[in-house]
Structure formats: C-alpha cells, structure tokens
Design an enzyme around this catalytic site. Structure first.
Site, PDB file in Angstrom:
ATOM      1  N   CYS A 136       1.156   3.330  -3.678  1.00 56.44           N
ATOM      2  CA  CYS A 136       1.569   2.788  -4.977  1.00 56.44           C
ATOM      3  C   CYS A 136       2.252   1.443  -4.796  1.00 56.44           C
ATOM      4  CB  CYS A 136       2.508   3.775  -5.681  1.00 56.44           C
ATOM      5  SG  CYS A 136       3.138   3.161  -7.263  1.00 56.44           S
ATOM      6  N   TYR A 140       0.123  -2.094  -5.432  1.00 55.28           N
ATOM      7  CA  TYR A 140       0.491  -2.911  -6.592  1.00 55.28           C
ATOM      8  C   TYR A 140       0.899  -4.316  -6.161  1.00 55.28           C
ATOM      9  CZ  TYR A 140       0.220   0.539 -10.352  1.00 55.28           C
ATOM     10  OH  TYR A 140      -0.242   1.427 -11.310  1.00 55.28           O
ATOM     11  N   GLU A 207      -4.487   7.283  -6.537  1.00 53.24           N
ATOM     12  CA  GLU A 207      -4.358   6.017  -7.259  1.00 53.24           C
ATOM     13  C   GLU A 207      -5.675   5.631  -7.928  1.00 53.24           C
ATOM     14  OE1 GLU A 207      -2.031   4.046  -8.108  1.00 53.24           O
ATOM     15  OE2 GLU A 207      -0.303   4.585  -6.886  1.00 53.24           O
TER      16      GLU A 207
END
Length: 217
Positions: A136, A140, A207
C-alpha cells in the site's frame, strides 16, 4: 539510494505488482477520465481501509521490541492520521459527508484485504505485519510520483489526489518505511524470507482487487 531488499520483494511479486501500479483504475485516474462514481466509491472504501490500517499500526506498536521501533511506528501513525484528515477533506470536496463515511458498509474487497493484514499481524511478528501493509505505502508512492511526472491531463480533477502521494513528505515517509522493513528482515533465514515474500505478494494481489472494486462499481 535504491533499497535492494524492497526491489527484490517487488520483482518476485510480478506480474501482480505491474497489474497493481499500472491498473486501469490508475491509468484512468492519471488521464482524468475515471468515472466520478468509481472514484467516489473508492474514496469511501479507502476511508474504511485507512481505519483498519491505523488499527494495524496500533498492533505494530504492541509488537515492537524496543523504544526505537516504537518511535518509528509512532511517526508512521502520525503520517497516517494526517492522511485520514486529508481523505475526509477529499471526500467532502467530492460530495461525501463525514457522517456518510461513518455509516458505510464495507465492500468484500476491503474486508478481505484489511482482515488479511490484521491476521498477518496477529499471527506473526512486526516484520510480517509490515510486509502486509508495505504494498500500500510503497505502491501509492510509486503511482503518485509517476503520475505527477507524466502530467498528461491538464485540469485533471484528480490532480490533488496525485499531488498528495507525490509530495516530498509522503515520499520521505515511505523511504523510512522501506528502511524499517528492511532492518526487520535483515537477519531472517531463507524460510522466513520466503514467508515475507508470500505476504508481500498476497497483499499486492489484494491491492489489484481494491482498484478493480472501484471500476466494477
């Protein structure tokens, strides 16, 4: 400086990592053509994800073995709490009230991902927990930086989202995160490293499913 351990985790998680950071949701967001309803649904579910992410970091504090680790985890919690407030502001701008966020039903993709992360933390140690939340944070940062450098969509309605993850403060926080996970795993044997890889790859797959959730909605 390139973190070789993290690069190995990413490489061994292919092709899932590519599907994650190059997902159609990400491409459409970067081009400014992502349907508003998809982005709104993603924002709502990401709010719930961040709630459980913070629970995971609280569990990490419990799993810490010394004050130095606690200090690093505390800094990560502070960054996340700032992100959550930014997220609430995002939602408000896109017509989603904070009250609505408090009464949301979790999408199955969100349930599966967040409970997997918490399960890794409950059954494993600090390294296993951090490996589960690593895709994550790292993903990102990669997505935000890449989309900000492309700059292919003038007046992109999602530019503020891109800028927040491309920001120097977020990039710096993720670099510290990488170093922390690397240090946790530096003395692991082959079996332990294989487990860390399995967790990282599984979370990366989660994800992909999270992005797909937004598009499918």
């Amino acid at each position: 400086m390139k973190n070789n351990f993290i690069q190995t985790l990413i490489q061994k998680s292919q092709p899932h990592w590519h599907h994650y950071v190059e997902h159609d949701f990400v491409q459409q967001l970067g081009q400014g053509i992502l349907p508003l309803s998809s982005f709104q649904y993603y924002l709502k579910q990401d709010y719930l994800y961040l709630f459980h992410y913070n629970r995971a970091l609280a569990l990490a504090m419990f799993k810490a073995e010394n004050f130095a680790q606690m200090r690093d985890i505390h800094q990560a919690i502070e960054v996340l709490l700032q992100e959550i407030q930014l997220h609430i502001d995002f939602c408000r701008e896109w017509g989603i009230s904070e009250q609505e966020l408090l009464t949301l039903d979790e999408d199955p993709a969100c349930v599966a991902y967040t409970r997997y992360v918490l399960d890794c933390g409950m059954t494993g140690g600090l390294a296993e927990l951090y490996a589960a939340i690593a895709p994550c944070a790292i993903g990102y940062a990669e997505i935000g930086l890449r989309l900000s450098q492309q700059n292919i969509a003038p007046n992109n309605p999602y530019q503020k989202w891109i800028d927040s993850y491309a920001s120097q403060s977020f990039q710096t926080a993720v670099e510290k995160y990488k170093d922390f996970l690397t240090a946790l795993c530096q003395d692991f044997n082959a079996k332990q490293l294989a487990n860390i890889q399995h967790i990282f790859t599984t979370a990366t797959r989660m994800e992909v499913a999270f992005w797909q959730m937004g598009l499918d909605h």
